[in-house]
Design an enzyme around this catalytic site. Sequence first.
Site, PDB file in Angstrom:
ATOM      1  N   HIS A 246       0.818  -1.208   0.000  1.00 40.11           N
ATOM      2  CA  HIS A 246       0.000   0.000   0.000  1.00 40.11           C
ATOM      3  C   HIS A 246       0.854   1.261   0.000  1.00 40.11           C
ATOM      4  CE1 HIS A 246       0.801   0.760   4.325  1.00 40.11           C
ATOM      5  NE2 HIS A 246       0.663  -0.555   4.487  1.00 40.11           N
ATOM      6  N   CYS A 262       2.859  -5.222   6.663  1.00 46.84           N
ATOM      7  CA  CYS A 262       2.600  -4.880   5.265  1.00 46.84           C
ATOM      8  C   CYS A 262       3.820  -4.248   4.608  1.00 46.84           C
ATOM      9  CB  CYS A 262       1.403  -3.933   5.170  1.00 46.84           C
ATOM     10  SG  CYS A 262      -0.174  -4.765   5.321  1.00 46.84           S
TER      11      CYS A 262
END
Length: 456
Positions: A246, A262
């Site tokens: 992201h 992440c």
Amino acid sequence: MTKSDEGEPRSRLQVEVPDVTQSGYRAVFNRRATPSTGMHRHAECSDYFWASSKEIRSHISSTRRRSKFGAAVVFAWLSLGAGSASAWDVPKEPRVMGQASDATVSYGESLYDIARRNGYALEHLAETNGLPVSLAVLETSKVTIPSRRILPTDAPSQGIVVNLPERGFYLFDKPARPRFFPIAVGEPGRFATPTGAFSIVEKVENPDWVAPEWAGLGEDNVVPAGPDNPLGDRWIGLSSPGLGMHSTNNPSSIGSATSHGCMRMYPELARTVFDLVKTGWPVRIEYVIGRAVLERHGIFVSGFPDIYSRGGGAEQVREDFARDDILGFYRADLVDKVLREHRGVPVNVVDLTPKAWFGSKWFHAARIDGVLYVEQALLQEAGATTEFSLADRVVKLARGEKVKTLPLYVASSSEPREGEAFLSRGSGWLPARATLSGLGLAMTWEGAEKRLRVSL
């Protein structure tokens, strides 16, 4: 987010290359073998030399030889062609991508400014240039951009390969060229980014963030899209719950191991990647701190920081050498230096650009740590014979009345000794100066052209 028995009487096992090449070359392998270990010994010899070569052109016939115990020993007769052998064909698609380049530092710029402008992380430039990781204004006028990189093995035609120690990933979408993107990865311990095979399952613009328990937001745990959302404006979800790639509202963290599992991207690059990838694409996340590859002009090694303290970099590099059938060229001291410095860019540990000439024929040569080696076929052309003994780890050379014995390095040795010969990729390799002078051959090194002239 997720994260020999040597006690029995012995017979002499000999594997000989017959006189079938144009120049009448013969090479002899000698192994001591008991009846029970003869085939194992020959297999070992083959592993180190002949059978391991993917491209070697062999003439194979079998013969039987019985020891005093009546056991049959089968061995093969093989022949190897002369100079510029096809055993040195390299993959048509090179795995070293990019070109080395420098960036000029403008007044007031930091390493982070230059890194982001060129699509890399602060840590990437710091490691490549041997500089501290700092946001301070640079006092140097130029820095090297780490755009030259070794591609991962077994890359997909379409998909992503993430390497956590490299803090980046490679995007493949043939026929387009592979691209490299920097990321931040999970911090060591509980939030370390997991390795494995995943796939892209969703793409979301301007995502909300449903904060997990560790965020401490209590019941009001939904953060809408906006400047306070740590996911930024792009989310690419993977097939493990909560794991994704992201954008971020903390771009200076790119290149670090500080996320909760992440993989963060610069906002501008996240938008680019978002538009390039498709749901269903495979995403392989690996942990590689040492990578090696054979290219037409050399053998290259890259090293990356061991961010999770897992070790194994030297073993990974050895596996790459074995895959390319070049273990004979492996030198632990050179590899360890690359891994220790972990600059991220390919380092040429074996120079394959030199050529050795005998009359009108050229042969491959190699330079390892300043020492020049010539391939066995050159000696063949000059009328020499070579006898390799893996048991005694020596190679015996003869040309007329001239005889020379050299130590032989095998890939299982921990460290090579000075002046050793070795076996690799379907050929013997011998230190040029000691070998040629010992056989009464003259040599002239033309340094600018990287050319060795050999004569009688």
